[in-house]
Design a protein around this motif. Structure first.
Motif, PDB file in Angstrom:
ATOM      1  N   SER A 186       0.860  -1.214  -0.198  1.00  0.00           N
ATOM      2  CA  SER A 186       0.138   0.170   0.033  1.00  0.00           C
ATOM      3  C   SER A 186       0.988   1.248  -0.047  1.00  0.00           C
ATOM      4  CB  SER A 186      -1.078  -0.073   1.316  1.00  0.00           C
ATOM      5  OG  SER A 186      -0.109  -0.030   2.321  1.00  0.00           O
ATOM      6  N   ARG A 187       2.269   1.259   0.278  1.00  0.00           N
ATOM      7  CA  ARG A 187       3.039   2.422   0.403  1.00  0.00           C
ATOM      8  C   ARG A 187       3.123   3.085  -1.114  1.00  0.00           C
ATOM      9  NH1 ARG A 187       8.394   1.906  -0.639  1.00  0.00           N
ATOM     10  NH2 ARG A 187       8.931  -0.189  -1.572  1.00  0.00           N
ATOM     11  N   LYS A 188       3.613   4.384  -0.890  1.00  0.00           N
ATOM     12  CA  LYS A 188       3.943   5.049  -2.195  1.00  0.00           C
ATOM     13  C   LYS A 188       5.345   4.440  -2.626  1.00  0.00           C
ATOM     14  CE  LYS A 188       1.240   9.160  -1.252  1.00  0.00           C
ATOM     15  NZ  LYS A 188       1.436  10.600  -0.815  1.00  0.00           N
ATOM     16  N   PRO A 189       5.486   4.461  -4.032  1.00  0.00           N
ATOM     17  CA  PRO A 189       6.872   4.155  -4.378  1.00  0.00           C
ATOM     18  C   PRO A 189       7.846   5.256  -3.970  1.00  0.00           C
ATOM     19  CG  PRO A 189       5.316   3.830  -6.229  1.00  0.00           C
ATOM     20  CD  PRO A 189       4.698   4.572  -5.106  1.00  0.00           C
ATOM     21  N   VAL A 190       9.028   4.937  -3.702  1.00  0.00           N
ATOM     22  CA  VAL A 190      10.112   5.811  -2.859  1.00  0.00           C
ATOM     23  C   VAL A 190      11.024   6.160  -4.229  1.00  0.00           C
ATOM     24  CG1 VAL A 190      12.049   6.013  -1.403  1.00  0.00           C
ATOM     25  CG2 VAL A 190       9.983   4.792  -0.511  1.00  0.00           C
ATOM     26  N   ILE A 191      10.815   7.243  -4.367  1.00  0.00           N
ATOM     27  CA  ILE A 191      12.020   7.895  -5.403  1.00  0.00           C
ATOM     28  C   ILE A 191      13.085   8.552  -4.771  1.00  0.00           C
ATOM     29  CG2 ILE A 191      12.010   9.339  -7.637  1.00  0.00           C
ATOM     30  CD1 ILE A 191       9.761   7.267  -7.681  1.00  0.00           C
ATOM     31  N   PHE A 192      14.374   8.239  -4.785  1.00  0.00           N
ATOM     32  CA  PHE A 192      15.419   8.906  -4.564  1.00  0.00           C
ATOM     33  C   PHE A 192      16.210   9.735  -5.910  1.00  0.00           C
ATOM     34  CE2 PHE A 192      17.387   8.692  -0.545  1.00  0.00           C
ATOM     35  CZ  PHE A 192      16.666   8.055   0.055  1.00  0.00           C
ATOM     36  N   ILE A 193      16.365  10.854  -5.421  1.00  0.00           N
ATOM     37  CA  ILE A 193      16.929  11.947  -6.475  1.00  0.00           C
ATOM     38  C   ILE A 193      18.441  12.226  -6.057  1.00  0.00           C
ATOM     39  CG2 ILE A 193      16.804  14.184  -7.692  1.00  0.00           C
ATOM     40  CD1 ILE A 193      13.839  14.319  -6.870  1.00  0.00           C
ATOM     41  N   ASP A 194      19.314  11.949  -6.878  1.00  0.00           N
ATOM     42  CA  ASP A 194      20.522  12.134  -6.354  1.00  0.00           C
ATOM     43  C   ASP A 194      21.164  13.102  -7.146  1.00  0.00           C
ATOM     44  OD1 ASP A 194      23.219  11.663  -5.370  1.00  0.00           O
ATOM     45  OD2 ASP A 194      23.700  10.416  -7.326  1.00  0.00           O
ATOM     46  N   PRO A 195      21.328  14.627  -6.674  1.00  0.00           N
ATOM     47  CA  PRO A 195      22.093  15.564  -7.400  1.00  0.00           C
ATOM     48  C   PRO A 195      23.430  15.462  -7.354  1.00  0.00           C
ATOM     49  CG  PRO A 195      20.520  16.287  -5.462  1.00  0.00           C
ATOM     50  CD  PRO A 195      20.867  14.919  -5.352  1.00  0.00           C
ATOM     51  N   GLY A 196      24.108  15.465  -8.359  1.00  0.00           N
ATOM     52  CA  GLY A 196      25.476  14.957  -8.483  1.00  0.00           C
ATOM     53  C   GLY A 196      26.346  16.187  -8.136  1.00  0.00           C
ATOM     54  N   ALA A 256      20.006   5.818  -0.118  1.00  0.00           N
ATOM     55  CA  ALA A 256      18.808   5.139  -0.825  1.00  0.00           C
ATOM     56  C   ALA A 256      18.489   3.678  -0.312  1.00  0.00           C
ATOM     57  CB  ALA A 256      19.448   5.214  -2.168  1.00  0.00           C
ATOM     58  N   ARG A 257      19.399   2.774  -0.297  1.00  0.00           N
ATOM     59  CA  ARG A 257      19.167   1.615   0.388  1.00  0.00           C
ATOM     60  C   ARG A 257      18.328   1.410   1.416  1.00  0.00           C
ATOM     61  NH1 ARG A 257      21.024  -2.446   1.317  1.00  0.00           N
ATOM     62  NH2 ARG A 257      19.728  -4.193   0.198  1.00  0.00           N
ATOM     63  N   GLU A 258      18.826   2.268   2.473  1.00  0.00           N
ATOM     64  CA  GLU A 258      18.294   2.095   3.810  1.00  0.00           C
ATOM     65  C   GLU A 258      16.952   2.799   3.704  1.00  0.00           C
ATOM     66  OE1 GLU A 258      21.436   3.490   6.399  1.00  0.00           O
ATOM     67  OE2 GLU A 258      22.621   1.684   5.863  1.00  0.00           O
ATOM     68  N   GLY A 259      16.838   3.842   2.871  1.00  0.00           N
ATOM     69  CA  GLY A 259      15.392   4.644   2.681  1.00  0.00           C
ATOM     70  C   GLY A 259      14.406   3.710   1.699  1.00  0.00           C
ATOM     71  N   GLY A 260      14.761   2.605   1.348  1.00  0.00           N
ATOM     72  CA  GLY A 260      13.769   1.775   0.638  1.00  0.00           C
ATOM     73  C   GLY A 260      13.526   2.261  -0.792  1.00  0.00           C
ATOM     74  N   ALA A 261      14.738   2.821  -1.453  1.00  0.00           N
ATOM     75  CA  ALA A 261      14.460   3.292  -2.640  1.00  0.00           C
ATOM     76  C   ALA A 261      13.899   2.272  -3.646  1.00  0.00           C
ATOM     77  CB  ALA A 261      15.597   3.794  -3.158  1.00  0.00           C
ATOM     78  N   ASP A 262      12.716   2.503  -4.465  1.00  0.00           N
ATOM     79  CA  ASP A 262      12.130   1.957  -5.569  1.00  0.00           C
ATOM     80  C   ASP A 262      12.974   2.442  -6.950  1.00  0.00           C
ATOM     81  OD1 ASP A 262      10.212   0.292  -4.406  1.00  0.00           O
ATOM     82  OD2 ASP A 262       9.434   1.953  -3.691  1.00  0.00           O
ATOM     83  N   LEU A 263      13.467   3.661  -6.985  1.00  0.00           N
ATOM     84  CA  LEU A 263      13.925   4.000  -7.975  1.00  0.00           C
ATOM     85  C   LEU A 263      14.854   4.931  -7.690  1.00  0.00           C
ATOM     86  CD1 LEU A 263      13.771   3.731 -11.360  1.00  0.00           C
ATOM     87  CD2 LEU A 263      12.018   5.566 -11.321  1.00  0.00           C
ATOM     88  N   TYR A 276       6.898   4.232 -15.773  1.00  0.00           N
ATOM     89  CA  TYR A 276       7.295   3.181 -15.323  1.00  0.00           C
ATOM     90  C   TYR A 276       6.494   2.467 -14.393  1.00  0.00           C
ATOM     91  CZ  TYR A 276      10.888   0.740 -12.730  1.00  0.00           C
ATOM     92  OH  TYR A 276      11.607  -0.246 -11.932  1.00  0.00           O
ATOM     93  N   PHE A 277       6.089   3.239 -13.330  1.00  0.00           N
ATOM     94  CA  PHE A 277       5.301   2.544 -12.406  1.00  0.00           C
ATOM     95  C   PHE A 277       3.968   1.950 -13.078  1.00  0.00           C
ATOM     96  CE2 PHE A 277       8.607   4.651  -9.461  1.00  0.00           C
ATOM     97  CZ  PHE A 277       8.935   3.393  -8.823  1.00  0.00           C
ATOM     98  N   ALA A 278       3.294   2.379 -13.691  1.00  0.00           N
ATOM     99  CA  ALA A 278       2.091   2.061 -14.437  1.00  0.00           C
ATOM    100  C   ALA A 278       2.385   0.701 -15.245  1.00  0.00           C
ATOM    101  CB  ALA A 278       1.687   3.196 -15.347  1.00  0.00           C
TER     102      ALA A 278
END
Ligand SMILES: [Zn+2]
Length: 306
Positions: free
Chosen positions: A83-93, A151-158, A301-303
């Protein structure tokens, strides 16, 4: 996906039990591994219950065979995963003492990646569909290893890393998307089993553990196919909002792409070594247009995933 991570967690915790089973019980799709009750639960429960068969999470397509999930010992299934929302991690280089590439007019790459990332975060949050996080939200230096860890510990889906390119020639221009190169996959696996132990879900301290190897291979294969899928969608959406370089889907061994269980891409927004690209990347309207394409890609992608 977090689902794979959950699978790794569940099966990683069961490694000791699984080692006593024939190999087919670990790898075959039709066998549900049995779980021994703990001593305290054996005393508390008068009659052991047959473990329910768990249906596969709906995220999984059938393209990659994987072992069935063993239920928790108490038989409960964690519904929050569904039921949770997908977790998106943005990584500003780049960031902080690391400016990244420097443009022909003196623009720092880190400034462009920060602005684009902030725009992407705001646009994604506006949809209400995603849990959006960033690996840095200020102009600070963040080690690559730490970027992956959070990102891993935050449960990143993408995981989407934003950068701006630079080339020896001024003529090169346009955006490109990188996914992990085949030659870097061994390095990715090494990270899991290295003494850094930054991936805690699977205990691969025993190098000969065949169950652990299978789990990492499964996770890597699934992650690879998801990353490739997202990269293709991203390029098709970006083609409507910006120029693309020739051969725009590229492969490399960038550290931020190495997590074996987080689908990841690195997006080069354009070339700071090209005056036209640099001018465009300095314009918020152009960056926002590109970031709207990224949002559309994430939606697609998620659809398609579900
Ligand atoms: Zn960069």
């Amino acid at each position: 996906m977090a689902s794979i991570r959950k699978l790794l967690t569940l099966l990683g915790g069961l490694t000791t039990t699984a080692l006593f089973l024939p190999m087919s019980a670990c790898a075959g799709p039709n066998v549900t591994p049995r779980v021994k009750p703990t001593l305290s639960q054996a005393v508390a429960a008068p009659a052991p219950r047959r473990a329910p068969i768990v249906t596969e999470p709906r995220y999984f397509k059938n393209s990659v065979p994987h072992p069935r999930l063993a239920p928790h010992i108490n038989g409960a299934i964690d519904q929050s995963e569904f039921s949770r929302k997908p977790v998106i991690f943005i990584d500003p280089g780049h960031g902080g003492r690391d400016p990244g590439a420097i443009g022909v007019k003196g623009t720092y790459e880190k400034e462009i990646t920060t602005k684009a990332s902030n725009s992407l975060k705001a646009l994604l949050e506006r949809t209400g569909r995603y849990d959006v996080r960033m690996t840095r939200d200020r102009d600070v230096y963040v080690d690559h290893d730490l970027r992956l860890r959070v990102a891993r510990e935050g449960g990143a889906d993408l995981f989407i890393s934003l950068h701006a390119d630079s080339a020896g020639t001024r003529s090169a221009r346009g955006a490109s998307v990188y996914t992990l190169a085949d030659r870097a996959k061994g390095r990715s696996k090494k990270l899991v089993s290295s003494s850094q132990n930054w991936i805690v879900d699977v205990d691969l301290s025993k190098q000969s553990d065949p169950v652990g190897d299978i789990l990492v291979d499964l996770a890597q294969r699934k992650t690879e196919s998801q990353s490739e899928q997202f990269a293709d969608i991203l390029l098709s959406e970006l083609s409507g909002s910006t120029e693309l370089v020739g051969n725009s889907h590229r492969r490399a061994g960038y550290f931020v792409l190495l997590a074996p269980d987080v689908p990841a891409v690195l997006l080069e927004l354009g070339f700071l070594s090209n005056p036209q690209d640099e001018t465009l990347l300095l314009q918020s309207s152009h960056r926002d247009k590109m970031m709207r394409s990224v949002v559309s890609s994430i939606d697609r992608y998620f659809a398609e995933e579900r």
